[in-house]
Design a protein around this motif. Structure first.
Motif: not given
Length: 209
Positions: A99-103, A120-126, A138-145, A179-184
């Motif tokens: 999956r990939a995230y962007g805007y 840009f696609l990255l594997p979900a288990d990267a 526990i990061p959300t998927d967007e944060e994990r990406y 994404a990192i801001g939301k995680l923080g």
């Protein structure tokens, strides 16, 4: 008396400026491409969707996509020299394993993205580093990406893309920062950890001095 004057002034302002009902884009008309993060290979039949709104499409054989605008009617008080700003519509691309995230970025008065979008696609288990994260975070998927992208660093494909347009580093910086801001905020990361993540983002986009 002062309150009455204030109310009369506000009423006069509304009479001059008035209210206006207009269609505003939630998601703009957007064209773009979905690529593999590491190889740069185009992703055919990837699903590209706007997050939290019912707009989606699929990529063609060369990874290209076109997303139609979604507009909603809104009534605003129109004030002089106001109401125009840069908006963002968050996007996601998915395949069976990645999956990939962007805007899409666009002017609030427009229904068309101001530039093509590359996802840009990255594997979900990267892999990604959890060293700075509390045990219960526990990061959300967007944060994990975002964490996975920082862990991988810019691939040759991403590096070439970053250098191709002066707006591209700004785009990726916003993507990672958000994404990192939301995680923080959600996991209450320390100031030291936040500064370290900021340094990694700057290094990623080539602004590390």
């Amino acid at each position: 008396m002062n309150r009455r004057i204030l109310l009369l002034t506000a009423a006069g302002l509304l009479a001059v400026t008035g209210c206006q009902t207009r269609d505003k884009a939630v998601v703009p008309n957007t064209v773009g491409t979905v690529l593999d993060y590491h190889t740069g290979a185009p992703a055919a039949e990837a699903v590209v969707s706007a997050i939290e709104v019912p707009v989606s499409t699929r990529t063609g054989p060369e990874g290209a996509f076109s997303l139609e605008a979604l507009t909603r009617s809104e009534t605003d008080v129109v004030l002089p020299a106001s109401g125009v700003y840069i908006a963002r519509a968050p996007l996601k691309a998915t395949t069976a394993t990645s999956r990939a995230y962007g805007y899409a970025s666009f002017l609030s008065m427009s229904d068309t993205a101001d530039q093509p979008v590359t996802l840009f696609l990255l594997p979900a288990d990267a892999p990604y580093s959890q060293d700075a994260l509390p045990e219960d975070c526990i990061p959300t998927d967007e944060e994990r990406y975002a964490l996975q992208a920082l862990e991988a660093g810019p691939s040759a494909t991403v590096s070439t893309w970053l250098e191709a347009d002066m707006e591209h580093p700004y785009y990726f910086e916003n993507l990672l920062d958000d994404a990192i801001g939301k995680l923080g905020n959600r996991c209450r990361l320390t100031t030291t950890s936040r500064l370290e993540w900021n340094e990694r983002i700057e290094a990623f986009i080539g602004e590390d001095g």
